[in-house]
Design a protein around this motif. Structure first.
Motif, short mmCIF file in Angstrom:
data_model
loop_
_atom_site.label_atom_id
_atom_site.label_comp_id
_atom_site.label_asym_id
_atom_site.label_seq_id
_atom_site.Cartn_x
_atom_site.Cartn_y
_atom_site.Cartn_z
N GLN A 148 0.86 -1.17 0.00
CA GLN A 148 0.00 0.00 0.00
C GLN A 148 0.90 1.22 0.00
OE1 GLN A 148 -3.56 0.65 2.48
NE2 GLN A 148 -3.22 -1.40 3.32
N VAL A 149 0.62 2.16 -0.88
CA VAL A 149 1.34 3.43 -0.90
C VAL A 149 0.32 4.52 -0.59
CG1 VAL A 149 2.72 5.05 -2.25
CG2 VAL A 149 2.98 2.58 -2.61
N VAL A 150 0.41 5.09 0.60
CA VAL A 150 -0.60 6.06 1.02
C VAL A 150 -0.05 7.48 1.15
CG1 VAL A 150 -1.91 4.29 2.24
CG2 VAL A 150 -0.19 5.62 3.49
N SER A 151 1.26 7.63 1.03
CA SER A 151 1.87 8.94 1.28
C SER A 151 2.03 9.79 0.03
CB SER A 151 3.24 8.75 1.94
OG SER A 151 4.09 7.96 1.12
N GLY A 152 1.58 9.29 -1.11
CA GLY A 152 1.72 10.03 -2.35
C GLY A 152 1.65 9.08 -3.52
N THR A 153 2.10 9.54 -4.68
CA THR A 153 2.13 8.70 -5.87
C THR A 153 3.56 8.29 -6.19
OG1 THR A 153 0.15 9.76 -6.80
CG2 THR A 153 1.59 8.57 -8.33
N GLU A 154 3.79 7.00 -6.29
CA GLU A 154 5.08 6.47 -6.70
C GLU A 154 4.89 5.69 -7.99
OE1 GLU A 154 7.00 4.29 -3.60
OE2 GLU A 154 6.56 5.79 -2.06
N HIS A 155 5.98 5.45 -8.69
CA HIS A 155 5.91 4.76 -9.98
C HIS A 155 6.93 3.63 -10.05
CE1 HIS A 155 4.23 8.81 -10.83
NE2 HIS A 155 3.40 8.13 -11.62
N THR A 156 6.60 2.63 -10.84
CA THR A 156 7.53 1.55 -11.11
C THR A 156 8.62 2.02 -12.07
OG1 THR A 156 6.37 0.73 -13.07
CG2 THR A 156 5.59 -0.06 -10.93
N ALA A 157 9.56 1.14 -12.35
CA ALA A 157 10.64 1.48 -13.27
C ALA A 157 10.12 1.85 -14.64
CB ALA A 157 11.61 0.30 -13.37
N GLU A 158 8.96 1.31 -15.00
CA GLU A 158 8.36 1.59 -16.31
C GLU A 158 7.39 2.76 -16.28
OE1 GLU A 158 10.22 -2.13 -16.11
OE2 GLU A 158 8.45 -1.55 -14.95
N GLY A 159 7.27 3.43 -15.14
CA GLY A 159 6.40 4.59 -15.04
C GLY A 159 4.94 4.28 -14.73
N VAL A 160 4.66 3.07 -14.28
CA VAL A 160 3.30 2.67 -13.92
C VAL A 160 3.07 2.99 -12.44
CG1 VAL A 160 1.76 0.67 -13.62
CG2 VAL A 160 3.20 0.87 -15.67
N GLU A 161 1.86 3.44 -12.11
CA GLU A 161 1.55 3.70 -10.70
C GLU A 161 1.91 2.48 -9.85
OE1 GLU A 161 -0.02 3.73 -7.01
OE2 GLU A 161 -1.13 2.49 -8.45
N MET A 162 2.59 2.71 -8.74
CA MET A 162 3.26 1.65 -8.00
C MET A 162 2.32 0.57 -7.47
SD MET A 162 6.26 0.57 -6.96
CE MET A 162 7.39 1.98 -6.90
N THR A 163 1.19 0.94 -6.89
CA THR A 163 0.30 -0.06 -6.30
C THR A 163 -0.23 -1.01 -7.37
OG1 THR A 163 -0.34 1.53 -4.60
CG2 THR A 163 -1.74 -0.40 -4.87
N PHE A 164 -0.71 -0.46 -8.47
CA PHE A 164 -1.17 -1.28 -9.59
C PHE A 164 -0.02 -2.09 -10.17
CE2 PHE A 164 -1.86 -1.80 -14.18
CZ PHE A 164 -3.11 -2.43 -14.21
N GLY A 165 1.15 -1.44 -10.29
CA GLY A 165 2.29 -2.09 -10.91
C GLY A 165 2.79 -3.29 -10.14
N VAL A 166 2.88 -3.17 -8.83
CA VAL A 166 3.39 -4.28 -8.01
C VAL A 166 2.31 -5.31 -7.73
CG1 VAL A 166 4.26 -4.87 -5.71
CG2 VAL A 166 5.24 -2.94 -6.96
N ASN A 167 1.15 -4.86 -7.27
CA ASN A 167 0.12 -5.81 -6.84
C ASN A 167 -0.49 -6.59 -8.00
OD1 ASN A 167 0.70 -4.62 -4.42
ND2 ASN A 167 -1.36 -3.85 -4.03
N HIS A 168 -0.55 -5.96 -9.18
CA HIS A 168 -1.13 -6.67 -10.33
C HIS A 168 -0.13 -6.92 -11.45
CE1 HIS A 168 -3.43 -7.91 -13.76
NE2 HIS A 168 -3.03 -6.82 -14.42
N LEU A 169 0.41 -5.85 -12.05
CA LEU A 169 1.14 -6.00 -13.31
C LEU A 169 2.40 -6.86 -13.18
CD1 LEU A 169 1.08 -5.18 -16.29
CD2 LEU A 169 2.51 -3.21 -15.68
N GLY A 170 3.14 -6.70 -12.09
CA GLY A 170 4.34 -7.51 -11.91
C GLY A 170 4.02 -8.99 -11.85
N HIS A 171 2.94 -9.33 -11.17
CA HIS A 171 2.53 -10.73 -11.09
C HIS A 171 1.98 -11.22 -12.43
CE1 HIS A 171 2.37 -10.22 -6.54
NE2 HIS A 171 3.17 -11.24 -6.75
N PHE A 172 1.27 -10.37 -13.14
CA PHE A 172 0.81 -10.73 -14.49
C PHE A 172 2.00 -11.10 -15.37
CE2 PHE A 172 -0.33 -9.80 -18.86
CZ PHE A 172 -1.65 -10.23 -18.98
N ALA A 173 3.06 -10.30 -15.28
CA ALA A 173 4.27 -10.57 -16.08
C ALA A 173 4.95 -11.86 -15.64
CB ALA A 173 5.23 -9.39 -15.96
#
Length: 317
Positions: free
Chosen positions: A96-121
């Motif tokens: 959970q990222v609640v203190s602001g907006t962070e991004h993955t190495a590819e520029g995807v919003e961090m929560t979506f990127g880690v919790n979903h997209l990384g596992h999809f990959a």
């Protein structure tokens, strides 16, 4: 005579919390399993192996779900290790990222990127390596369902593209991004199950709700007082339904990996030990298709940045 491991399970986020407890329970329950600790920090992973016991049946491999390049490298590394056949993937890691907006190495919003997209990959890259029968588990959360009283804001799924790249003027609501990512986990699990033949081809896919687990690392981005309450006050709630220790939920997740009673359970949302109905939105086929197609598009952009050659992994059709 000591049994020789003949099956491998990959568990993401296995250095602590639910992932570590799942690995510990799986190793203790069945000596034929070898467990890959897929972790960001290999030193922490090595310490986790010591805690779990049975180090001869463990391998620590580096993977950062916030980098698709790292996920691809993990899959290549795994293939070169000569481990027992892959029979289970546990998509457990989350944040959970609640203190602001962070991004993955590819520029995807961090929560979506880690919790979903990384596992999809990860699953896409390893589908061709699965030995049948196999099980894929996706750790979700009851917070994905607005019909439940969880104290968390209801998910807001418009388009997956909006989740990956929120508008600059969108108000930051990290807790809602988390619950929406958990809805994505369930949508993804159901869609993957459909694309893999609903178990007919030897691979089962289920979503798992571990319940509220006070004291886990999920609150690491909370305020100081929020982290204190999560660690010391929230454990008092374990007298309530579906409020669990990480050990109890880890044992239940391990059972979904190895217990024969789940051999033919697929396309289900499992709370603790039993399948239950998930949220209304989680059965929305249009949302599931949108999530799948957008996820593939996001991965294709990374694939095009790799060296020319065969595409990585094999997507489910």
């Amino acid at each position: 005579m000591t049994a020789t491991p003949n099956k491998t399970a990959i568990i993401t986020g296995a250095s602590a919390g639910l992932g570590l407890e799942c690995a510990t329970a799986l190793l203790a329950s069945d000596p034929t399993w070898h467990v890959v600790f897929a972790v960001r920090d290999v030193a922490r992973g090595a310490h986790a192996v010591e805690q779990a016991g049975h180090p001869a049946r463990c391998t620590v491999l580096e993977m950062d779900l916030a980098s698709l390049t790292s996920v691809h490298a993990f899959a290549d590394d795994f293939r070169g290790r000569g481990l027992p056949p892959l029979h289970a993937i546990v998509c457990n890691a989350g944040l959970q990222v609640v203190s602001g907006t962070e991004h993955t190495a590819e520029g995807v919003e961090m929560t979506f990127g880690v919790n979903h997209l990384g596992h999809f990959a990860l699953v896409r890259d390893l589908l061709a390596d699965l030995a049948h029968p196999a099980r894929i588990l996706v750790v979700a959360s009851g917070t994905h369902d607005p019909a439940k009283t969880t104290g968390m804001p209801a998910p807001r799924y418009t388009r997956a593209a909006d989740l990956a790249h929120p508008a600059d003027d969108e108000p930051v609501d990290g807790r809602r991004r988390y619950t929406t990512s958990k809805l994505c986990n369930v949508l993804y699990a159901y869609e993957l199950d459909r694309r893999l033949g609903c178990g007919a081809n030897g691979v089962t896919v289920n979503a798992f709700d571990p319940g509220l687990m006070p004291g886990s690392g999920l609150a690491r981005d909370y305020s100081a007082i929020g982290r204190w309450a999560w660690r010391y006050l929230f454990p008092l709630l374990r007298v309530l339904p579906n409020v669990n220790s990480t050990r109890a939920s880890g044992a239940r997740l391990a059972a979904l990996v190895c217990d024969p009673r789940f051999d033919h359970v697929t396309g289900s949302y499992i709370e603790g030990k039993r399948p239950i109905a998930s949220s209304t939105d989680s059965y929305d086929l249009e949302k599931a298709l949108d999530l799948w197609e957008t996820s593939e598009q996001l991965l294709e952009r990374t694939d095009h940045q790799d060296q020319p050659g065969e595409p990585r992994g094999r997507a489910a059709k």
